[in-house]
Scaffold this active site. Structure first.
Site, PDB file in Angstrom:
ATOM      1  CE  LYS A  36      -5.549 -67.464  27.322  1.00 15.41           C
ATOM      2  NZ  LYS A  36      -6.268 -68.664  26.869  1.00 15.41           N
ATOM      3  NE  ARG A 139      -9.184 -75.029  23.012  1.00 15.98           N
ATOM      4  CZ  ARG A 139      -9.085 -73.963  23.811  1.00 15.98           C
ATOM      5  NH1 ARG A 139      -9.609 -72.800  23.425  1.00 15.98           N
ATOM      6  NH2 ARG A 139      -8.493 -74.050  24.983  1.00 15.98           N
ATOM      7  CE1 TYR A 271     -17.649 -41.343   5.651  1.00 19.14           C
ATOM      8  CE2 TYR A 271     -16.818 -42.164   7.758  1.00 19.14           C
ATOM      9  CZ  TYR A 271     -16.615 -41.487   6.564  1.00 19.14           C
ATOM     10  OH  TYR A 271     -15.371 -40.968   6.271  1.00 19.14           O
ATOM     11  CG  MET A 320      -9.916 -45.676  10.488  1.00 19.80           C
ATOM     12  SD  MET A 320      -8.939 -45.436   8.995  1.00 19.80           S
ATOM     13  CE  MET A 320      -9.860 -46.407   7.807  1.00 19.80           C
TER      14      MET A 320
END
Length: 378
Positions: A36, A139, A271, A320
């Protein structure tokens, strides 16, 4: 058009996955290959092909849509195998795909059961299903209280054919929670007994990777091998860590160094200026950041990477598409060299569990997120 925006490279060792499958199979019972979520980021089709070469005959995927994609691949490759959808049908578009792509869905609600029965009756064509039981996860799945009504509805819908029964374990990877695991096993056995008494003979599976490695009482006709297939030890950091010995990590993640320069004592980097050099340093600017699924949450958490075969601490905020590493003690580091974020081999390799610890998550998330980058199969 999809544009590759980074230098990150995910190297997947299919031989390691095959070896892990053999190791799990050695514990007895049929092992269902859980592929999966794009095989936990390792590549759905490539991993399925590799596992089929080891004799794996059943694959577990998440969504029905992912199952359809896998079936299309298997048909093209001439591979005959069962596909089980752990989520089962979620919306109306999913139901016809079960018949078209020969997918065995987990069915854990009366809503799903009634809808399947309606489709089967209109088509005049049966569908094999796996009855999903909730034995402690709270669940998805039928509960013990549902058993009388469940048996009745299955008898009234003969085209919906139970061939499998399944449940998920909540704490099998916790040595301190054996009592909870055994309680789930007892509830599952009770559900199996109720099905058998009603005349439904099914293939049962309860054990996950941790269950296969540690809990013989949880093994039934089949087991679902998941995280251990990809070389992560479900007992890492516990008293049972030795039970995962022999698993081979299958994923390595590396990227390029784009610059190397001095960082003077008292000078901050990245940063926010959250890291200030306490001594004269050399730093490598590495082409990896949160756009590449190398989390900003790793900033200032003691994360390390492997550069020139040595550990290099990550410093400053992860950006990023860039981050920085302290290479003061590593000579001859140059732009264009590799920085290994996960794996690397040898005693200094960055393990999935280690990276997950710095990240504040688990190895599953590490694989799934980093695996969304460009992959190379080795």
């Amino acid at each position: 058009m999809s544009i590759v925006h980074n230098k990150l490279e995910v190297r997947v060792n299919l031989a390691a996955i095959r070896a892990n499958y053999r190791l799990l199979s050695g514990h007895g019972g049929r092992v269902i290959g859980v592929v999966k979520a794009d095989a936990y980021g390792h590549g759905l089709c490539e991993v399925a092909r590799a596992l089929s070469q080891e004799g794996c005959e059943t694959f577990a995927i998440g969504s029905v849509e992912e199952g359809a994609a896998l079936r299309g691949f298997l048909r093209a490759e001439g591979i005959k195998a069962r596909i089980v959808s752990l989520l089962g049908p979620v919306d109306s578009e999913d139901y016809p795909l079960l018949w078209e792509y020969e997918i065995i869905p987990f069915v854990g609600s009366f809503r799903q059961l009634e809808t399947l029965a309606g489709h089967a009756a209109r088509m005049g064509k049966g569908l094999p299903v796996s009855v999903k039981f909730d034995t402690g996860m709270a669940r998805l799945g039928f509960t013990q209280d549902d058993l009388p009504r469940l048996v009745e509805r299955l008898r009234e819908a003969p085209l919906v054919r139970p061939v499998m029964a399944s449940s998920h374990l909540a704490t099998a990877d916790d040595p301190a929670s054996v009592d909870k695991v055994l309680a789930q096993a007892e509830r599952f056995e009770a559900a199996l007994a109720a099905l058998a008494e009603a005349g439904f003979q099914v293939e049962a599976n309860l054990a996950n990777s941790a269950g296969i490695l540690a809990h013989q009482k949880l093994r039934h006709q089949s087991q679902r091998g998941g995280i251990a297939l990809y070389g992560a030890n479900p007992f890492a950091g516990t008293a049972w860590e030795h039970l995962g010995r022999g698993l081979s990590p299958a994923m390595e993640v590396r990227t390029k160094i784009v610059a190397v320069h001095a960082l003077k004592k008292g000078q901050s980097i990245s940063y926010g200026g959250t890291y200030t050099a306490e001594r004269d340093m050399r730093v490598a600017i590495v082409a990896a950041g949160y756009a590449d699924a190398y989390s900003r949450g790793l900033s200032g958490k003691g994360a390390q990477m492997l550069i020139a075969g040595r550990r290099a601490p990550q410093v400053g905020r992860v950006c990023m598409q860039l981050c920085a590493a302290d290479v003061t003690g590593i000579p001859d580091v140059r732009p264009g060299d590799w920085a290994v974020l996960l794996g690397g081999g040898g005693s200094l390799a960055i393990s999935a569990e280690e990276l997950a610890g710095w990240w504040g998550t688990i190895s599953y998330e590490v694989f799934c997120l980093l695996g969304m980058n460009r992959r190379v199969f080795v």
